[in-house]
Design an enzyme around this catalytic site. Structure first.
Site, PDB file in Angstrom:
ATOM      1  CB  CYS A  85      -0.977  -0.007   1.169  1.00  0.00           C
ATOM      2  SG  CYS A  85      -0.250   0.250   2.815  1.00  0.00           S
ATOM      3  CG  ASP A  86       4.287   1.102   2.348  1.00  0.00           C
ATOM      4  OD1 ASP A  86       3.285   0.390   2.514  1.00  0.00           O
ATOM      5  OD2 ASP A  86       5.311   0.997   3.028  1.00  0.00           O
ATOM      6  CB  ALA A  87       3.365   1.254  -4.058  1.00  0.00           C
ATOM      7  CG  LEU A  88      -1.494   2.863  -3.534  1.00  0.00           C
ATOM      8  CD1 LEU A  88      -2.879   2.556  -2.996  1.00  0.00           C
ATOM      9  CD2 LEU A  88      -1.464   2.755  -5.059  1.00  0.00           C
TER      10      LEU A  88
END
Length: 367
Positions: free
Chosen positions: A149-152
């Site tokens: 989720c951090d990628a977002l």
């Protein structure tokens, strides 16, 4: 209807508490004080560098640095960003498809918009050309390009900023496609939060069940803070008539309502969103991103002011309580992928400072 009533009642109760709390903290909301505190935290962090300058940690930090530059107009801050860019040769990190290696390019693009120096964005344009013609190869476990989720927070704002700067929607469409892949993979429709990655989803074949001490699902505060930060940074770029804008608005509003309900009495959020009792200390990085994202929603007319302003004010008071005497943002959870890390007043990370700076840049705009 029931959910709306609960949120309104919570806002009324919280509003009364916040007004009493704010009465003794009026100085924290003065423009001069906000700028002074932002500069103090920023100066300390610049004097204590950490990680490679292109690293995702510094990508988040320099997003806050640019926000501080916009807020204060400081030539010293511009100089610090410029020196960072020169040291990096204005390049992203070395991993082509890895979202973490693109986040620093957000700052390059923001700076290009001010100075017009082509060198600030040319390496990212070349990287994106290579990205778009090179298929991503999964490893059997991580089959999606953005599987965490951090990628977002890391990549989508950089892609969208580039697309808007170059007036080329191919970058926006790519971001849409990859974001929605991650949404389908990690979004929890019951809790309106993102799992950190597939390893934190329940009832998935072949995945060992993970849960908190209270038996609830693990939803990591900073991970969801990354997502909310990414949402507002994408929404701040997209045109009002962009075909896919409603998807981001809906996702943002659902998360905002959930995050509001999970705020603790001190105005902060715990590193585990659904098991705050197991992690009693307020955590700087997740709380900073939530304060930033919710304040942005109020400032842009997307969130109801009467409902959300008390929470933002309470969060800002709480965040200021994490600033240590020497200026560093304390109580920041170390690098990790879930809540299971200890931290204290002396614990700091560059992304914690970045989140604080982003929060200040929006709080100062509140009426």
């Amino acid at each position: 209807m029931k959910k709306t009533i609960i949120l309104l009642l919570a806002a009324i109760v919280l509003g009364g508490t916040v007004q009493a709390q704010k009465a003794g903290n009026e100085k924290l909301f003065k423009d001069s004080y906000i700028k002074k505190t932002m500069k103090m935290a920023l100066d300390w962090q610049l004097e204590h560098p950490k990680h490679e300058l292109y690293d995702w940690t510094n990508g988040a930090f320099y997003a806050g640095v640019f926000a501080a530059y916009e807020t204060t107009g400081s030539k010293k801050i511009w100089k610090a960003m410029y020196e960072m860019g020169e040291a990096n040769e204005w390049k992203p990190g070395p991993r082509l498809h890895h979202a973490d290696d693109h986040v620093i390019c957000q700052t390059y693009i923001d700076m290009y918009r001010v100075s017009g120096e082509e060198k600030m964005i040319e390496p990212f344009i070349a990287t994106m050309d290579e990205f778009m013609k090179t298929p991503y190869k999964g490893d059997g476990i991580r089959e999606k390009t953005w599987w965490w989720c951090d990628a977002l927070f890391m990549a989508p704002p950089a892609f969208v900023k580039l697309g808007m700067t170059l007036d080329d929607d191919k970058y926006l469409k790519l971001s849409d496609e990859l974001w929605e892949e991650t949404y389908d993979l990690l979004w929890d429709k019951e809790h309106h939060l993102y799992a950190r990655d597939m390893g934190y989803k329940w009832n998935e074949p072949g995945i060992e069940e993970k849960k908190e001490a209270n038996g609830k699902k693990i939803f990591w505060s900073r991970g969801n803070g990354w997502v909310m930060g990414g949402l507002v940074r994408v929404l701040s770029e997209l045109p009002k008539d962009y075909p896919n804008r409603d998807f981001y608005i809906q996702n943002y509003k659902e998360m905002a309502a959930k995050i509001l309900s999970l705020q603790q009495e001190d105005g902060l959020w715990r590193s585990s969103l659904l098991d705050p009792e197991s992690y009693p200390g307020g955590e700087a990085s997740g709380s900073g991103f939530y304060c930033y994202a919710l304040a942005w929603g109020i400032n842009n007319g997307i969130l109801d002011k009467a409902t959300y302003l008390p929470a933002v004010e309470k969060a800002w008071v709480g965040l200021n309580g994490l600033i240590q005497p020497d200026g560093h943002v304390g109580w920041c959870q170390p690098i990790g992928a879930d809540p299971r890390k200890n931290f204290e007043a002396e614990s700091w990370e560059v992304y914690g400072t970045g989140a604080f700076l982003l929060a200040g840049s929006e709080v100062i705009k509140l009426d």
